[in-house]
Design a protein around this motif. Structure first.
Motif: not given
Ligand SMILES: [Zn+2]
Length: 339
Positions: A51-55, A62-70
């Motif tokens: 689901l990560c949008e910054g990958r 996962a980037c752990d930082q984008c809105p989706a990760c959060i």
């Molecule tokens: Zn992410």
């Protein structure tokens, strides 16, 4: 780095990475394996990664930082659905499953597809399994269904035939011990003992770390080696201790299983002692109790006790009414000792 939380399942991470890289991800997986080995954590990380949008396109992480990760971390991602058996219920209610399937049937909110994590799949009853089956037969486009269960054998054949089964293995003892120490249990030999008792499950090892459990173990074993064995009193303190775990049946069952595991370990130790095995360096404080037990039960009787413990374990696991199972166990222990 997000997959770092998932320990001991590197091969599975790699195989999902390849499946995603080649566009060969299945629609549904059944994660099967002992409880506490990290199946749910794995499912969560997989969901977050997808689901990560910054990958970055070439990274399976996962980037752990984008809105989706959060949102995933906060439990608020609109396209990630989680369902489990409520703690106070013995079976997975159909209402919970209906709610999940309804959510899955709607359009994805953030456009990266949808992921459902269904925990406690062992406890699906016929109704809830059949409800889920409809979604499984016609999964919404772009959706991934992850079922989590202790055993694939407990699933309906119709469900099993539509899932790819992924087996989660117990972790090496040394890795479990490291994890236990990382959770602030500093006594190394205690951590190793927990790891050895955990059958490769960090979740189990941490549950076993509860000091109340070890206090009760001591009390229980002292009454077990005593003559005569007062099965009525033992049954009463046992039931009380198990009920103190909480109102929910799941918490009580877990505590009962932990007690049984500790008693099984003790009886195994007695048996080894009776058969002349060298004293264990792990449990020096148990040696006098082994000797007391050896004085009142021969190896054959110890084997019978072991048998009754395994039977009780089976009953607790198979949801035989808990108090009755514990009473029957205490009663059987009394009878065996009287011989
Ligand atoms: Zn992410």
């Amino acid at each position: 780095l997000s997959w770092q939380r998932v320990l001991g399942h590197d091969n599975l991470v790699r195989s999902f990475e390849q499946a995603v890289g080649r566009g060969r991800l299945a629609h549904a997986y059944l994660f099967a394996g002992p409880s506490g080995v990290g199946k749910r954590l794995f499912a969560e990380e997989l969901a977050k990664t997808l689901l990560c949008e910054g990958r970055l396109p070439d990274r399976f992480e996962a980037c752990d930082q984008c809105p989706a990760c959060i949102q995933v971390a906060a439990g608020t991602h609109p396209d990630l659905f989680r369902a489990a058996r409520p703690a106070e219920k013995l079976e997975f209610p159909i209402e919970v499953m209906r709610e999940l399937c309804r959510g899955l049937g709607m359009k994805a909110a953030r456009g990266r597809g949808k992921v459902a994590i269904v925990d406690d799949a062992d406890d699906l009853n016929e109704e809830s399994a059949n409800c889920f089956l409809k979604t499984l037969e016609e999964p919404p486009p772009g959706s991934l269904l992850l079922l989590i269960a202790r055993s694939a054998d407990r699933q309906l054949a119709t469900i099993l035939s539509r899932c790819q089964v992924i087996h989660f293995k117990p972790l090496p003892e040394e890795l479990v011990a490291q994890l236990v120490i990382a959770h602030e249990i500093e006594d190394r030999s205690f951590a190793q003992r927990l790891a050895r008792l955990s059958n490769g499950s960090p979740g189990q090892a941490l549950a076993l770390a509860d000091p109340a459990l070890w206090q009760f173990r001591r009390q229980f074993i002292e009454s077990l080696v005593k003559v005569p064995f007062d099965s009525v009193a033992v049954s009463k303190t046992l039931t009380q201790f198990v009920e103190e775990a909480g109102k929910e049946s799941a918490a009580q069952r877990q505590r009962a299983a932990l007690v049984l595991g500790l008693v099984l370990e003790f009886i195994n130790g007695c048996l080894a002692h009776a058969l002349g095995a060298p004293p264990s360096v792990m449990e020096p404080e148990d040696q006098p109790l082994f000797e007391q037990m050896a004085a009142r039960a021969d190896p054959e009787q110890l084997l019978s006790i072991l048998d009754r413990c395994l039977e009780a374990e089976h009953h607790v696991d198979r949801r035989v009414q808990l108090v009755l199972a514990l009473e029957a166990w205490a009663d059987a222990l009394g009878q065996l000792q009287a011989n």
